[in-house]
Structures are given as C-alpha cells and as structure tokens.
Write a protein that holds these residues in place. Structure first.
Motif, PDB file in Angstrom:
ATOM      1  N   ASN A  33       3.095  50.056  19.414  1.00 45.27           N
ATOM      2  CA  ASN A  33       3.114  50.213  18.079  1.00 45.27           C
ATOM      3  C   ASN A  33       4.298  49.659  17.322  1.00 45.27           C
ATOM      4  O   ASN A  33       4.132  49.402  16.246  1.00 45.27           O
ATOM      5  N   VAL A  36       2.983  46.371  16.332  1.00 46.42           N
ATOM      6  CA  VAL A  36       2.016  46.761  15.162  1.00 46.42           C
ATOM      7  C   VAL A  36       2.970  46.809  13.786  1.00 46.42           C
ATOM      8  O   VAL A  36       2.407  46.636  12.622  1.00 46.42           O
ATOM      9  N   ASP A  37       3.789  47.712  13.887  1.00 49.50           N
ATOM     10  CA  ASP A  37       4.833  48.166  12.597  1.00 49.50           C
ATOM     11  C   ASP A  37       5.249  46.720  12.177  1.00 49.50           C
ATOM     12  O   ASP A  37       5.576  46.703  10.772  1.00 49.50           O
ATOM     13  N   LYS A  40       2.690  45.117  10.163  1.00 46.34           N
ATOM     14  CA  LYS A  40       2.616  45.538   8.632  1.00 46.34           C
ATOM     15  C   LYS A  40       3.598  45.538   7.738  1.00 46.34           C
ATOM     16  O   LYS A  40       3.499  45.209   6.693  1.00 46.34           O
ATOM     17  N   GLN A  41       5.190  45.274   8.267  1.00 52.67           N
ATOM     18  CA  GLN A  41       6.105  45.052   7.341  1.00 52.67           C
ATOM     19  C   GLN A  41       6.131  43.860   6.820  1.00 52.67           C
ATOM     20  O   GLN A  41       6.975  43.520   5.986  1.00 52.67           O
ATOM     21  N   THR A  47       0.281  45.732  -0.680  1.00 53.33           N
ATOM     22  CA  THR A  47      -0.933  45.333   0.003  1.00 53.33           C
ATOM     23  C   THR A  47      -1.737  46.326   0.444  1.00 53.33           C
ATOM     24  O   THR A  47      -1.282  47.759   0.963  1.00 53.33           O
ATOM     25  N   MET A  49      -4.205  48.529   2.752  1.00 59.04           N
ATOM     26  CA  MET A  49      -4.202  48.580   4.158  1.00 59.04           C
ATOM     27  C   MET A  49      -5.418  49.548   4.592  1.00 59.04           C
ATOM     28  O   MET A  49      -5.350  50.665   4.048  1.00 59.04           O
ATOM     29  N   LEU A  51      -7.796  51.150   7.612  1.00 58.33           N
ATOM     30  CA  LEU A  51      -7.714  51.352   8.917  1.00 58.33           C
ATOM     31  C   LEU A  51      -9.588  51.978   9.506  1.00 58.33           C
ATOM     32  O   LEU A  51      -9.860  52.848   8.967  1.00 58.33           O
ATOM     33  N   GLU A  78      -5.994  41.717   1.873  1.00 54.82           N
ATOM     34  CA  GLU A  78      -5.774  43.162   2.502  1.00 54.82           C
ATOM     35  C   GLU A  78      -5.313  43.138   3.950  1.00 54.82           C
ATOM     36  O   GLU A  78      -5.861  42.190   4.667  1.00 54.82           O
ATOM     37  N   LEU A  79      -5.130  44.122   4.636  1.00 55.94           N
ATOM     38  CA  LEU A  79      -4.838  44.286   6.134  1.00 55.94           C
ATOM     39  C   LEU A  79      -5.930  45.322   6.429  1.00 55.94           C
ATOM     40  O   LEU A  79      -6.036  46.298   6.270  1.00 55.94           O
ATOM     41  N   ILE A  81      -7.180  47.169   9.882  1.00 46.08           N
ATOM     42  CA  ILE A  81      -6.770  47.646  11.228  1.00 46.08           C
ATOM     43  C   ILE A  81      -7.744  48.226  11.864  1.00 46.08           C
ATOM     44  O   ILE A  81      -8.487  49.303  11.515  1.00 46.08           O
ATOM     45  N   LEU A 107      -6.305  42.942  12.020  1.00 41.95           N
ATOM     46  CA  LEU A 107      -5.491  43.475  13.208  1.00 41.95           C
ATOM     47  C   LEU A 107      -6.270  44.346  14.068  1.00 41.95           C
ATOM     48  O   LEU A 107      -6.489  45.395  13.703  1.00 41.95           O
TER      49      LEU A 107
END
Length: 336
Positions: A33, A36-37, A40-41, A47, A49, A51, A78-79, A81, A107
């Motif tokens: 995690n 993963v953070d 994201k950062q 942006t 995001m 899920l 976009e991100l 996940i 991701l």
C-alpha cells in the motif's frame, strides 16, 4: 517490463507518461500500500481516480478497455485502479497489456504472485506495461527511506534518535513513513531530530495506543484489551494487524535468542535494534509467559484472522477483537 522498487521514483518522473500501466504485487499489505500511495501521489491533485472492482472487470473486460480509452473531465490522464487482481487478468486483459499506445494509466494491485504467475509474466513481457514486486523491507531499508524523506525537509537524525525511531517502527514501512511525516512537522524549523523529539512525536500518538492493546493481550489483561481497543481510532485499528505481526516476529527472535543463550536479560541486551526502554518491562513479561511455540501459534492465528477479515470486511473489527481476546486467554492460561 520488470521494475524494481529502487527505480520507482525514476519511473514515475521519466517513464510513467509513456507507460500503459503498472502491476504492484507482494504479500506485505502495508509495504504494498505504501508503494501504491507513492504512485497516486505522483499524479496532479486534480487527476480523476477510479477504483474498479476486479470481479466486475473479470465479468465485463470491455469496461476496462472503455476506462482505459475514456477522456478525463479535467483533461490529462485518469488513474484507473484495479485491486485484488488475480492471474486470470493475464487472459481477459491481454489486449490491454499488449497496448502500444498509452491511454489512461492502469494500476493493478495484487497479492503474492510467484515467478510462474501468468499475470506477472505478462506484465514483465509487455511493451509498455510494468511489473513491480514488493518485498518485505528490512529495518535498515525502512530507515533509508525515512532518512531520504527527512532530507527533503533538511532534517537528519542524531544517532540516538535514529535507534529509538527504528525500534518504534521496525520493518513496518507504512508506519515508519507515517510517523516520519508527523515527526517532520513536529521538528519544523530544526535541522536535527533528537531522541526527545522522537519520543514526543511518535510515542505519544497512535502507536502508543496500539502498543497498549498488544501488551494487554500478550500479558493476559482482558480489561486492558477492552479499554485500549475501544480507544483506538479507525486509522490505529487498521494499523494494528501489521504492528502486531511485527511485534510477534520480534518476540520470536528474542525468545529464540534467550533459549539459545539461556538468558532472557542477555537476549534483550544484545537485541538489535535495541528494545525500546518504555516497553522493556512489558516485553519481559511477554517473553516469560510465551515460549517460541506459543508465539508461532499466535502469529498463525493473526494471519488466519487477517485472511478472514479480507473475506468479511464488514466484520473486520469484530474478528480482530476476537483474536486479541483469544491471545489474552492464552496468555492468562500460560501465566498460571
């Protein structure tokens, strides 16, 4: 393509823009995690995001293709996940993994994937998709990350402060980075972090509350478990399992060293990193109560409860509380 954690920052700065996506996988949830953070950062605050649920993507692979190619409301990428990915993604997501033009950034997050894993192999062989295995860090690796984070704020530990901080956080990367961020704010305007700073910032917060729950459970104090557990914040409750696991591993090492040398006090004196002095008496009590076999069984029970919590997330707190009371019952029985 295969990516190592040491190269993640360089990837995020230089290669992410042309990459289709990234698979992050590993058994250590906290360490995974934390990575993963970091991803994201690396994206701008505005942006979008999204899920996506793995089961939904598996039943409708086209939904992921649509998400990959959709336009962001704010412009830019976009991100997207997808958590809890499994090997089956290698088959129904083959078109995405083989993409040669970047769209929105994908991701993927997965647990343990062996070297023979189809998903791991597919990402590492893909032209613009990357696979990053996350391994359990050592305390030394954790401290290197913390020192690097402090360098950004022109801060550095003195030797004694570094030992105390390492003793508090051990090999828990997520906990260490969280405490480092809090400590950096506490020491704003300074250049050096002292032992007193570490104790004031780190010991008095949630970690101390978590330690109180763990110590009560391993010393057979039912009232202490109930009181301390009820006082935990939501963030502390989430952090309790990895902290408890690290503590049990530390006790196993100390118990094995004591059994080998025949001296509990000697094992504590030789411990590296040193046993944090504010917990020394509680740890001595725990080592007097629990033999190595008992500590191993407690570790197995915690792992089983963690897996059960993943399957029944709505009951996670009750499952964790039950494990703590079970540990307290075992501790009280052994101490008689």
């Amino acid at each position: 393509m295969l990516l190592r954690e040491a190269g993640l920052d360089s990837f995020l700065k230089r290669q992410k823009g042309q990459a289709v996506g990234l698979l992050i996988h590993g058994s250590n949830v906290t360490a995974r995690n934390a990575v993963v953070d970091r991803v994201k950062q690396s994206f701008p605050p505005e942006t979008d995001m999204r899920l996506l649920d793995y089961a939904d993507v598996q039943s409708d692979p086209g939904s992921l293709d649509d998400a990959f190619r959709s336009l962001s409301f704010f412009g830019g990428r976009e991100l997207i996940i997808v958590e809890a990915c499994e090997d089956g993604f290698a088959k129904f997501g083959a078109r995405l993994l083989a993409a040669t033009e970047p769209g929105n950034f994908i991701l993927l997050v997965a647990g343990t994937l062996g070297k023979a894993s189809a998903l791991r192999t597919a990402t590492e062989e893909a032209p613009l998709f990357y696979g990053l295995p996350v391994y359990d860090p050592s305390p030394a690796e954790v401290m290197l990350r913390v020192v690097a984070k402090f360098r950004e704020s022109n801060l550095s530990f003195n030797d004694e402060a570094a030992e105390v901080f390492s003793d508090l956080c051990g090999a828990d990367m997520g906990l260490a980075l969280s405490e480092a961020e809090k400590l950096a704010l506490y020491c704003r305007g300074q250049n050096t972090v002292s032992r007193a700073d570490v104790l004031a910032s780190c010991s008095a917060g949630g970690q101390g509350d978590i330690d109180a729950v763990i110590d009560a459970a391993l010393c057979g104090d039912f009232g202490g478990v109930e009181k301390a557990f009820q006082e935990l914040s939501d963030a502390d409750t989430k952090a309790l399992v990895p902290v408890f696991a690290v503590h049990l591993a530390r006790l196993q090492d100390l118990r094995a060293a004591a059994d080998q040398s025949g001296s509990l006090e000697g094992a504590l004196r030789m411990a590296r990193p040193p046993v944090f002095f504010l917990r020394k008496e509680a740890i001595i009590d725990q080592l007097r109560i629990h033999g190595l076999e008992s500590l191993l069984q407690l570790h197995s029970q915690l792992e089983a409860a963690t897996e059960q919590s993943r399957q029944l997330p709505a009951l996670a707190d009750q499952i964790l509380e039950r494990v703590l009371f079970s540990a307290a019952q075992r501790s009280r029985s052994l101490s008689r």
